[in-house]
Enzyme design. Structure first.
Site, PDB file in Angstrom:
ATOM      1  CB  CYS A   1     -11.908 -19.802  41.813  1.00  9.07           C
ATOM      2  SG  CYS A   1     -12.630 -20.546  40.671  1.00  9.07           S
TER       3      CYS A   1
ATOM      4  CG  ASP B   1      -8.251 -21.176  39.535  1.00 11.01           C
ATOM      5  OD1 ASP B   1      -7.990 -22.752  39.962  1.00 11.01           O
ATOM      6  OD2 ASP B   1      -9.213 -21.237  39.450  1.00 11.01           O
TER       7      ASP B   1
ATOM      8  CE  LYS C   1     -11.464 -24.312  40.663  1.00 10.47           C
ATOM      9  NZ  LYS C   1     -11.879 -22.924  39.581  1.00 10.47           N
TER      10      LYS C   1
HETATM   11  C1  VGL Z   1     -11.901 -17.675  38.006  1.00  6.89           C
HETATM   12  C2  VGL Z   1     -13.861 -16.701  36.328  1.00  6.89           C
HETATM   13  C3  VGL Z   1     -13.674 -17.849  35.947  1.00  6.89           C
HETATM   14  C4  VGL Z   1     -11.251 -17.366  39.486  1.00  6.89           C
HETATM   15  C5  VGL Z   1     -12.443 -19.151  36.858  1.00  6.89           C
HETATM   16  O1  VGL Z   1     -10.164 -18.842  39.254  1.00  6.89           O
HETATM   17  O2  VGL Z   1     -11.512 -16.812  40.117  1.00  6.89           O
HETATM   18  N1  VGL Z   1     -12.990 -16.041  37.947  1.00  6.89           N
HETATM   19  N2  VGL Z   1     -13.154 -18.804  35.730  1.00  6.89           N
END
Ligand code: VGL
Ligand code: ZN
Length: 226
Positions: free
Chosen positions: A171, A24, A126
């Protein structure tokens, strides 16, 4: 458990059976973004170097990409009266609600421009089901919907996964944790990850759970020196 308490292992140089998962590294998680993680930008150069090493060594490099439809149920804006980071628990959502982030096709959902995505072999998206969040690159937060990452890695002979990126307490944590559940060895590259820190104990419990599951903690410098 705190970051200072971690015990680091030396893994040696990556070899056949190893893969790298970069979690991410998107604009919304980097300072200036909607769900900014402190120092999220600081780790980009180091991640590029590790991606280059895995790619040069012909080992799988996977990027994950948080990829929500507008109105996703993990967004506080989808729940009247709720604010970002409020505690909230529902099937597939929680333990907190988030600002709107990583909306499909938006700038915030793009990888940061300094991330050398050319080293990546595949991208796993995702979080695209409106009612289910997916912190893990393997398994959505309902605990049963799979992303396909396990099949991809197995098809490529992977037994050990190095995990880095954002966020360490969400994540990265859930990907590492499910990787163990699925039978992989997992090494989190701690200096190439940063936590969100909400709620305040999220990092402590993530580190505790990872340690309990036998996740290894490594420093990026040690991956190069063997
Ligand atoms: C994430 C919160 C919401 C992450 C993704 O990438 O850790 N955290 N969506
Ligand atoms: Zn998200």
């Amino acid at each position: 458990m705190k970051l200072e308490d971690l015990v680091y292992v030396k893994t040696g140089k990556p070899a056949f059976g190893d893969a790298l998962a970069v979690i991410d590294m998107q604009n919304d998680f980097i300072p200036g973004g909607a769900l900014a993680v402190q120092e999220g930008d600081v780790i980009i150069e180091g991640i590029n170097r590790v991606m280059e090493l895995f790619n040069r060594s012909d080992l799988p490099v996977v990027l994950t990409q948080d990829w929500h439809p507008a109105g996703h149920h993990s967004f506080a804006s989808a729940h009247p009266g709720m604010k970002p980071y409020d505690l909230f628990k529902a099937q597939g959502i929680g333990p907190v609600l988030w600002p709107d982030h990583c909306v499909q096709g938006s700038f915030g959902a793009d990888f940061h421009r300094n991330l050398e995505t050319r080293y990546a072999h595949t991208v796993i998206r995702k979080g695209y089901h409106r009612d289910i969040d997916s912190y893990s690159g393997f398994l959505e937060n309902d605990g049963k919907t799979r992303t396909g990452l396990d099949g991809y890695l197995r098809d490529r002979g992977v037994r050990r996964i190095f995990v880095c990126g954002l966020a360490l307490d969400y994540c990265v944590f859930f990907t590492a944790s499910h990787g163990r559940d699925l039978g992989y060895e997992v090494c989190v590259i701690v200096d190439l990850a940063r936590p969100v820190g909400s709620p305040p104990d999220s990092l402590f419990s993530a580190l505790d759970t990872m340690s309990g599951k036998g996740v290894c903690f490594v420093r990026s410098g040690d991956i190069f020196t063997g």
